[in-house]
Write an enzyme that holds these catalytic residues in place. Structure first.
Site, mmCIF file in Angstrom:
data_model
loop_
_atom_site.group_PDB
_atom_site.id
_atom_site.type_symbol
_atom_site.label_atom_id
_atom_site.label_comp_id
_atom_site.label_asym_id
_atom_site.label_seq_id
_atom_site.Cartn_x
_atom_site.Cartn_y
_atom_site.Cartn_z
ATOM 1 N N ASP A 1 -1.597 -1.275 6.402
ATOM 2 C CA ASP A 1 -1.763 -0.785 7.773
ATOM 3 C C ASP A 1 -3.199 -0.356 8.075
ATOM 4 O OD1 ASP A 1 -1.959 1.485 6.249
ATOM 5 O OD2 ASP A 1 -0.658 2.711 7.501
ATOM 6 N N ASP B 1 0.860 -1.175 0.000
ATOM 7 C CA ASP B 1 0.000 0.000 0.000
ATOM 8 C C ASP B 1 0.902 1.233 0.000
ATOM 9 O OD1 ASP B 1 -2.234 1.555 0.084
ATOM 10 O OD2 ASP B 1 -2.616 1.289 2.219
ATOM 11 N N ASP C 1 -7.002 -3.034 3.927
ATOM 12 C CA ASP C 1 -6.005 -4.010 3.489
ATOM 13 C C ASP C 1 -6.270 -5.410 4.039
ATOM 14 O OD1 ASP C 1 -4.436 -1.974 2.216
ATOM 15 O OD2 ASP C 1 -3.699 -1.395 4.188
#
Length: 798
Positions: A550, A306, A554
């Site tokens: 995080d 990410d 996700d």
């Protein structure tokens, strides 16, 4: 912060008193379950002592004592040492991990005696009132008593849709809050909670998928375990009834064969290697929730990351606020826009990095008294990419410009394109002309201004991604942000082919998504469900995928990845769902984790070759002795001597060496290809030596000693081969073990049944040693050629 958080002490929620909490603790109504992901001290001790092979060792020890062959109990100190070392190392690893897990343990905000405080989630009791916000994992079954949140229950039910929870709605433990904020009363805690019951069912069905290395070792041990008993019985029967050996000789020969078949140190080697790696990583602020993840990361060939919190620092900051010129009649000055944003930031319950940055920015304004009255609130959702609030003077939206403006996005693009190209994140604040936000955006949105946010690139990001490039690991950036913005950030981080980006909103079918993975590196505007599909598509294409993240968006992808890595500074739910947690949220630790995984797998694989050579030899020689009807020539003490200096010591010492080589192929196949030439060489050479001994009527003690020496020669041949390329450390290991073997043969010859050999026996040993070297070399070349041919045929078929 939001109203709900700012007024936490004035909500009227007093929660339980200390006496009520103590009463529930005494009744066992505490949020602790009997199910643990790690082993207890008792389980560690028992799992090292009460094993199938330890039972076999106990039985054969009793048999040797029964026939008075005490000399052949030399294997017992090794077995006891294995057990003690295994227990000590696992307990040390557990001690370190328990301390680290305590730091990373889930926490909850609870009300006790009218005071809001943060405690460990396992200290909660039934009827506690807790505050839940975006990013929290719901720690126990509860009922919403005030507030409004969006919950994702995909980890429990498989349904990825976000579910709205209002007052009176039930919350299931194990799900996580996507957006909003609420107060909830705990209803079922500990063993009574939904997630605990689900986990218990899963554990009852099996221990779950294991790493290829552990699975291969288990298969190997299972096959050997099945065959060892019938072979042992047949060997004893042949020696005692057919060859008319004494009871003692028959039992000693059978025990020697059985000991040779058991890979007694392989489990210990694997356990110690994993335990040492776990401890090394823990000291570097890396926690492994799942032991298989260290191998999975070592095998990874695609790394999905990410943007926020991985490539960039976790914190964000507002660079500037710009009024829109597209509809300048709505708000005329920057000051008006800032005051509206301040009211918005106070009223919205979102608790994410973006809102933290905005609240920090507007804190400089006079926000003690809000200018607008809140009528309706729609928290941010990673699916819609915006949040909304209805004030008394209108409804306003804050989020991704292309999602809010939709077809009219090209109108505002010229105002923000420069910021996007520079890698900044741009949010649009707009006025919605519809009547209700809950029905979706069916009416026009008037752009009012833009919030320009920035994420500094991590200092060591370029170095980290450069390492993965060198190792042949492909990096895919999967983000919910604007693809052009993400691409610019990825380029600055040094990610290869970062200029190849696409808006995931255009990938409306699985086939489009799969084909895009081959062409693009950066994927922007990705929904949580699409992240999951991207990971699944990569796996279907044969890749081993690691997913880092995080945030709650996700989690679905992390759960499906072969290995998931979370930043501790992000969502608590993400940290609890991940297999690997970076406690200091430093992505630069990733190369160390990969290197540690490679060290474990490569070294265990190399040492497993040594163990398997002995197993192959013992099994084949036992079968050969049954076919030709000769008594197994070796004694247990001689097998122990060979194992000690050609397998045990070298295997453990080699496992300590750094090994950064990329893992290729399957564990068991790699081990068999390297072990088979030496195993066949051993059985052919010793078998021929035994036949020659019969022809020349040599004493059996001479043949046993010569066989021991011959096996040692072949053992050092394979040790030298698997140690290539040699270095001073490896040369030292080989020399140390040769000297150890010579010392025991000279000074402890009675203990290990090493007797003087006749001249003809010495001559046979020399001849067969040279023959074994040539045989080993040609068998190695032949088996490698066959493997190469097999791979070529398989590639043609594919």
């Amino acid at each position: 912060m939001s109203d709900m958080t700012n007024d936490a002490q004035n909500t009227g929620w007093r929660g339980l008193t200390e006496d009520e909490v103590n009463e529930r603790v005494e009744q066992g109504l505490i949020n602790q379950s009997d199910i643990s992901t790690g082993k207890s001290v008792k389980n560690i001790i028992l799992s090292n002592i009460l094993t199938y092979f330890n039972l076999i060792f106990l039985i054969i020890a009793i048999l040797l004592i029964y026939v008075g062959s005490y000399r052949n109990l030399t294997f017992l100190p090794v077995i006891i040492g294995n057990i003690v070392i295994g227990i000590v190392q696992e307990l040390r690893a557990k001690q370190i991990l328990d301390k680290m897990n305590l730091i990373n343990a889930p926490h909850s905000i609870v009300f006790r005696n009218g005071v809001q405080k943060q405690i460990l989630s396992q200290q909660l009791v039934k009827d506690d009132i807790v505050l839940l916000s975006a990013g929290n994992q719901i720690c126990a079954d509860a009922i919403v008593v005030e507030g409004n949140i969006q919950v994702n229950e995909a980890l429990l039910t498989g349904e990825a849709d976000e579910i709205e929870k209002i007052s009176g709605s039930s919350l299931l433990s194990g799900s996580f809050v996507v957006s909003g904020q609420c107060y909830a009363k705990l209803e079922h805690v500990g063993n009574d909670s939904y997630i605990t019951k689900l986990t218990a069912e899963a554990k009852a069905m099996g221990s779950g998928e294991q790493s290829e290395m552990i699975r291969s070792i288990n298969q190997l041990v299972k096959w050997i375990g099945i065959g060892i008993i019938p072979i042992g019985i047949l060997l004893f029967s042949q020696g005692y009834y057919m060859n008319h050996e004494t009871m003692q000789k028959s039992i000693v020969s059978m025990v020697a064969a059985i000991i040779g078949m058991i890979p007694e140190g392989l489990y210990l080697l694997t356990t110690i290697a994993l335990a040492l790696s776990t401890m090394r990583l823990a000291k570097n602020q890396v926690i492994l929730h799942d032991m298989k993840s260290i191998e999975a990361l070592a095998r990874v060939d695609v790394l999905c990351v990410d943007k926020t919190g991985t490539i960039t620092e976790p914190g964000m900051e507002v660079l500037e606020i710009i009024p829109s010129k597209v509809n300048s009649q709505v708000i005329k000055t920057k000051e008006e826009l800032e005051l509206l944003l301040a009211d918005y930031a106070i009223s919205i319950p979102d608790d994410n990095a973006t809102m933290h940055a905005i609240r920090e920015y507007v804190a400089a304004f006079d926000t003690n008294s809000k200018k607008r009255e809140t009528m309706e609130v729609i928290p941010f959702s990673s699916t819609t990419k915006y949040s909304g609030i209805s004030f008394s003077d209108g409804s306003f939206l804050l989020g991704a410009p292309e999602f809010i403006m939709r077809e009219e996005y090209p109108l505002v693009l010229p105002e923000i394109s420069t910021y996007i190209k520079n890698g900044h994140r741009v949010l649009l604040l707009g006025k919605y002309e519809g009547t209700s936000l809950k029905d979706g955006l069916s009416e026009k949105v008037v752009p009012m201004g833009y919030i320009i946010l920035t994420n500094p690139i991590r200092e060591n990001a370029r170095e980290t991604f450069s390492y993965f490039k060198e190792q042949g690991v492909c990096v895919k950036v999967i983000s919910g942000d604007n693809p052009e913005t993400v691409s610019e950030v990825a380029k600055r981080a040094g990610i290869e082919h970062a200029d190849q980006f696409i808006d995931a909103g255009t990938l409306d079918t699985d086939s489009k998504l799969a084909s895009a993975l081959e062409e693009y590196t950066v994927f922007g505007r990705v929904t949580p469900k699409q992240k999951q599909k991207l990971v699944q598509a990569l796996q279907k294409a044969g890749h081993t995928v690691a997913m880092t993240g995080d945030g709650v968006n996700d989690i679905l992808a992390m759960k499906d990845a072969d290995c998931s890595v979370a930043m501790a500074s992000g969502s608590e739910a993400a940290a609890q769902a991940a297999q690997v947690v970076l406690l200091d949220s430093d992505f630069a630790h990733m190369p160390n984790v990969v290197i540690e995984g490679r060290r474990v797998v490569n070294n265990v694989q190399r040492s497993a070759v040594l163990f398997l050579v002995k197993n192959i030899f013992s099994i084949l020689l036992a079968l050969l002795s049954l076919v030709i009807s000769f008594t197994y020539p070796l004694e247990p003490s001689q097998i122990s001597l060979i194992s000690m200096f050609t397998i045990g010591f070298p295997g453990f010492l080699l496992a300590l060496e750094p090994n950064k080589n990329r893992i290729k192929g399957h564990f068991l196949k790699n081990v068999l290809i390297k072990a088979l030439p030496a195993g066949l060489t051993d059985v052919l050479a010793v078998g021929a030596l035994v036949v020659c001994g019969e022809v020349f009527s040599l004493p059996k003690n001479d043949i046993a000693t010569a066989s021991t020496m011959l096996l040692s020669v072949v053992g050092f041949m394979i040790l030298t081969k698997i140690s290539a390329p040699l270095n001073p450390f490896k040369n030292g290991i080989i020399i140390f073990n040769i000297l150890g073997l010579v010392f025991c043969g000279i000074f402890l010859h009675q203990l290990f049944a090493i007797s003087e050999m006749s001249n003809i026996c010495v001559l046979l040993l020399i001849v067969f040693s040279f023959a074994a070297e040539s045989l080993f070399r040609y068998l190695t070349i032949g088996i490698e050629k066959l493997d190469e041919l097999y791979r070529k045929i398989r590639q043609k078929k594919q």
